[in-house]
Design a protein around this motif. Structure first.
Motif, PDB file in Angstrom:
ATOM      1  N   GLY A   1      45.735  42.685  39.244  1.00 29.29           N
ATOM      2  CA  GLY A   1      47.174  43.223  38.717  1.00 29.29           C
ATOM      3  C   GLY A   1      47.166  43.012  37.153  1.00 29.29           C
ATOM      4  N   ALA A   2      48.435  43.609  36.759  1.00 29.37           N
ATOM      5  CA  ALA A   2      48.562  43.411  35.466  1.00 29.37           C
ATOM      6  C   ALA A   2      50.027  43.002  35.207  1.00 29.37           C
ATOM      7  CB  ALA A   2      48.285  44.616  34.533  1.00 29.37           C
ATOM      8  N   TYR A   3      50.294  42.089  34.126  1.00 32.29           N
ATOM      9  CA  TYR A   3      51.601  41.653  33.842  1.00 32.29           C
ATOM     10  C   TYR A   3      51.953  42.722  32.790  1.00 32.29           C
ATOM     11  CZ  TYR A   3      50.699  37.183  35.971  1.00 32.29           C
ATOM     12  OH  TYR A   3      50.471  36.350  36.843  1.00 32.29           O
ATOM     13  N   LEU A   4      53.020  43.328  33.014  1.00 26.10           N
ATOM     14  CA  LEU A   4      53.694  44.611  32.115  1.00 26.10           C
ATOM     15  C   LEU A   4      54.462  44.060  31.300  1.00 26.10           C
ATOM     16  CD1 LEU A   4      54.181  46.965  34.762  1.00 26.10           C
ATOM     17  CD2 LEU A   4      52.319  46.860  33.630  1.00 26.10           C
ATOM     18  N   PRO A   5      54.630  44.544  29.986  1.00 22.12           N
ATOM     19  CA  PRO A   5      55.591  44.340  28.999  1.00 22.12           C
ATOM     20  C   PRO A   5      56.988  44.492  29.335  1.00 22.12           C
ATOM     21  CG  PRO A   5      54.405  45.963  28.008  1.00 22.12           C
ATOM     22  CD  PRO A   5      53.657  45.750  29.303  1.00 22.12           C
ATOM     23  N   ASP A   6      58.115  43.997  28.594  1.00 18.47           N
ATOM     24  CA  ASP A   6      59.472  44.253  29.211  1.00 18.47           C
ATOM     25  C   ASP A   6      59.735  45.764  28.936  1.00 18.47           C
ATOM     26  OD1 ASP A   6      59.845  41.838  30.040  1.00 18.47           O
ATOM     27  OD2 ASP A   6      60.620  41.050  28.102  1.00 18.47           O
ATOM     28  N   ASP A   7      59.219  46.104  27.659  1.00 17.93           N
ATOM     29  CA  ASP A   7      59.670  47.750  27.074  1.00 17.93           C
ATOM     30  C   ASP A   7      58.136  48.438  27.538  1.00 17.93           C
ATOM     31  OD1 ASP A   7      59.938  49.917  26.007  1.00 17.93           O
ATOM     32  OD2 ASP A   7      60.186  48.995  24.330  1.00 17.93           O
ATOM     33  N   LEU A   8      58.274  49.276  28.650  1.00 12.38           N
ATOM     34  CA  LEU A   8      57.216  50.044  29.045  1.00 12.38           C
ATOM     35  C   LEU A   8      56.803  51.199  28.189  1.00 12.38           C
ATOM     36  CD1 LEU A   8      57.375  50.156  32.883  1.00 12.38           C
ATOM     37  CD2 LEU A   8      56.008  48.842  31.499  1.00 12.38           C
ATOM     38  N   SER A   9      57.824  51.473  27.088  1.00  8.74           N
ATOM     39  CA  SER A   9      57.376  52.508  25.997  1.00  8.74           C
ATOM     40  C   SER A   9      56.916  51.773  24.958  1.00  8.74           C
ATOM     41  CB  SER A   9      58.836  53.206  25.823  1.00  8.74           C
ATOM     42  OG  SER A   9      59.366  52.434  25.086  1.00  8.74           O
ATOM     43  N   SER A  10      56.560  50.469  24.977  1.00 13.58           N
ATOM     44  CA  SER A  10      56.190  50.061  23.935  1.00 13.58           C
ATOM     45  C   SER A  10      54.552  50.395  23.731  1.00 13.58           C
ATOM     46  CB  SER A  10      56.347  48.285  24.000  1.00 13.58           C
ATOM     47  OG  SER A  10      55.049  47.930  23.974  1.00 13.58           O
ATOM     48  N   PRO A  11      54.102  50.192  22.367  1.00 12.08           N
ATOM     49  CA  PRO A  11      52.671  50.575  22.074  1.00 12.08           C
ATOM     50  C   PRO A  11      51.552  49.498  22.699  1.00 12.08           C
ATOM     51  CG  PRO A  11      53.496  50.182  20.028  1.00 12.08           C
ATOM     52  CD  PRO A  11      54.751  49.898  21.178  1.00 12.08           C
ATOM     53  N   GLN A  12      52.170  48.472  23.109  1.00 14.46           N
ATOM     54  CA  GLN A  12      51.283  47.046  23.530  1.00 14.46           C
ATOM     55  C   GLN A  12      50.695  47.609  24.685  1.00 14.46           C
ATOM     56  OE1 GLN A  12      54.875  44.177  23.470  1.00 14.46           O
ATOM     57  NE2 GLN A  12      53.486  43.496  25.163  1.00 14.46           N
ATOM     58  N   GLY A  13      49.926  46.649  24.821  1.00 15.24           N
ATOM     59  CA  GLY A  13      49.192  46.723  26.447  1.00 15.24           C
ATOM     60  C   GLY A  13      49.780  45.827  27.556  1.00 15.24           C
ATOM     61  N   ALA A  14      49.023  45.606  28.573  1.00 11.90           N
ATOM     62  CA  ALA A  14      49.473  44.659  29.594  1.00 11.90           C
ATOM     63  C   ALA A  14      48.195  43.859  29.936  1.00 11.90           C
ATOM     64  CB  ALA A  14      49.562  45.712  30.881  1.00 11.90           C
ATOM     65  N   GLU A  15      48.380  42.459  30.265  1.00 13.10           N
ATOM     66  CA  GLU A  15      47.363  41.778  30.345  1.00 13.10           C
ATOM     67  C   GLU A  15      46.849  41.982  32.090  1.00 13.10           C
ATOM     68  OE1 GLU A  15      46.464  36.981  30.609  1.00 13.10           O
ATOM     69  OE2 GLU A  15      48.237  37.600  29.866  1.00 13.10           O
ATOM     70  N   LEU A  16      45.673  42.159  32.137  1.00 14.29           N
ATOM     71  CA  LEU A  16      44.898  42.160  33.451  1.00 14.29           C
ATOM     72  C   LEU A  16      44.776  40.841  34.016  1.00 14.29           C
ATOM     73  CD1 LEU A  16      43.144  44.053  35.661  1.00 14.29           C
ATOM     74  CD2 LEU A  16      41.259  43.733  33.990  1.00 14.29           C
ATOM     75  N   GLY A  17      44.734  40.825  35.134  1.00 23.68           N
ATOM     76  CA  GLY A  17      44.333  39.644  35.810  1.00 23.68           C
ATOM     77  C   GLY A  17      43.712  39.845  37.299  1.00 23.68           C
ATOM     78  N   TYR A  18      42.876  39.065  37.699  1.00 24.11           N
ATOM     79  CA  TYR A  18      42.276  39.279  39.173  1.00 24.11           C
ATOM     80  C   TYR A  18      41.438  38.304  39.595  1.00 24.11           C
ATOM     81  CZ  TYR A  18      37.728  39.950  36.985  1.00 24.11           C
ATOM     82  OH  TYR A  18      36.687  39.756  36.302  1.00 24.11           O
ATOM     83  N   TRP A  19      41.513  38.013  40.782  1.00 26.84           N
ATOM     84  CA  TRP A  19      40.449  36.933  41.650  1.00 26.84           C
ATOM     85  C   TRP A  19      40.026  37.343  42.927  1.00 26.84           C
ATOM     86  CZ3 TRP A  19      42.024  35.115  46.232  1.00 26.84           C
ATOM     87  CH2 TRP A  19      43.453  35.446  46.474  1.00 26.84           C
ATOM     88  N   LEU A  20      38.937  36.709  43.286  1.00 26.91           N
ATOM     89  CA  LEU A  20      38.393  37.224  44.581  1.00 26.91           C
ATOM     90  C   LEU A  20      37.852  35.838  45.406  1.00 26.91           C
ATOM     91  CD1 LEU A  20      35.648  39.623  43.684  1.00 26.91           C
ATOM     92  CD2 LEU A  20      37.617  40.177  44.952  1.00 26.91           C
ATOM     93  N   GLY A  21      38.205  35.762  46.829  1.00 21.38           N
ATOM     94  CA  GLY A  21      37.559  34.624  47.284  1.00 21.38           C
ATOM     95  C   GLY A  21      36.100  34.348  47.295  1.00 21.38           C
ATOM     96  N   GLU A  22      35.615  33.147  47.106  1.00 23.98           N
ATOM     97  CA  GLU A  22      34.660  32.878  46.986  1.00 23.98           C
ATOM     98  C   GLU A  22      33.398  33.513  47.748  1.00 23.98           C
ATOM     99  OE1 GLU A  22      31.724  28.980  45.805  1.00 23.98           O
ATOM    100  OE2 GLU A  22      33.730  28.585  46.897  1.00 23.98           O
ATOM    101  N   CYS A  23      33.784  33.843  48.788  1.00 24.49           N
ATOM    102  CA  CYS A  23      32.820  34.339  49.742  1.00 24.49           C
ATOM    103  C   CYS A  23      32.688  35.716  49.625  1.00 24.49           C
ATOM    104  CB  CYS A  23      33.103  34.414  51.509  1.00 24.49           C
ATOM    105  SG  CYS A  23      34.703  34.829  51.716  1.00 24.49           S
ATOM    106  N   PHE A  24      33.420  36.655  48.546  1.00 16.16           N
ATOM    107  CA  PHE A  24      33.215  37.830  48.293  1.00 16.16           C
ATOM    108  C   PHE A  24      32.541  37.894  47.004  1.00 16.16           C
ATOM    109  CE2 PHE A  24      36.841  37.436  51.313  1.00 16.16           C
ATOM    110  CZ  PHE A  24      36.459  38.551  52.274  1.00 16.16           C
ATOM    111  N   TRP A  25      32.070  37.212  46.302  1.00 16.73           N
ATOM    112  CA  TRP A  25      31.501  37.143  44.895  1.00 16.73           C
ATOM    113  C   TRP A  25      30.139  37.422  45.088  1.00 16.73           C
ATOM    114  CZ3 TRP A  25      32.625  31.492  42.651  1.00 16.73           C
ATOM    115  CH2 TRP A  25      33.825  31.214  42.386  1.00 16.73           C
ATOM    116  N   GLY A  26      29.775  38.351  44.176  1.00 17.28           N
ATOM    117  CA  GLY A  26      28.254  38.562  43.859  1.00 17.28           C
ATOM    118  C   GLY A  26      27.983  39.787  44.389  1.00 17.28           C
TER     119      GLY A  26
END
Length: 171
Positions: free
Chosen positions: A72-97
């Motif tokens: 997912g991504a954390y979105l800025p308060d103002d969606l018309s802003s030129p800034q971006g959004a911070e991506l984040g993700y995680w996987l359960g260990e058995c799904f790595w590699g």
């Protein structure tokens, strides 16, 4: 790309998988310190009902029909802003590699640029997290800068690599 990977909306049934995976020290090693420890069923219920939709765009990751993580991504308060959004993700260990993370992030990037008008996604990655660095590079994110000793994990300071993917570079 791995065709067995799909993104879907998060559902209440995902709570037990969240609790299972987010209590694995290897999974949470490089995640935010804001994550409750231990991660309880009540934490999962709150996040699924409230937290995951607060200025955010989040999806469950499934591999062969099985819940395996979140992107997912954390979105800025103002969606018309030129800034971006911070991506984040995680996987359960058995799904790595097996390419699941790379495919999930690639799918998310496409959804993100389709559903928002934001101009960039960025992801700060702790320097010891070599698997996430590879995911960023494979999906097309570029290294924007390195901040020295600004991330803290398990009591150790490490460098943070900030990767960026701009809409103009993606489209």
């Amino acid at each position: 790309m791995n065709k067995n990977v799909v993104l879907r909306s998060l559902e209440p049934k995902d709570g037990s998988d969240l609790v299972k995976h987010l209590n694995n020290p290897n999974v949470i090693r490089y995640l935010s310190d804001r994550l409750p420890k231990p991660y309880t069923p009540q934490d999962a219920k709150w996040w699924l009902e409230v937290g995951q939709s607060q200025n955010a765009l989040n999806y469950a990751i499934e591999y062969d029909g099985q819940f395996c993580g979140v992107v997912g991504a954390y979105l800025p308060d103002d969606l018309s802003s030129p800034q971006g959004a911070e991506l984040g993700y995680w996987l359960g260990e058995c799904f790595w590699g097996n390419g699941t993370g790379t495919h999930a992030v690639a799918l998310f990037v496409a959804k993100f640029f389709e559903k928002t008008s934001l101009q960039a996604l960025y992801n700060p990655v702790s320097s010891p997290n070599q698997a996430s660095i590879r995911v960023m590079e494979k999906v097309g994110f570029g290294l924007k800068h390195i901040t020295q000793k600004t991330a803290f994990h398990q009591g150790e300071a490490c460098d943070e690599y900030v990767y960026v993917l701009k809409r103009a570079e993606y489209i």
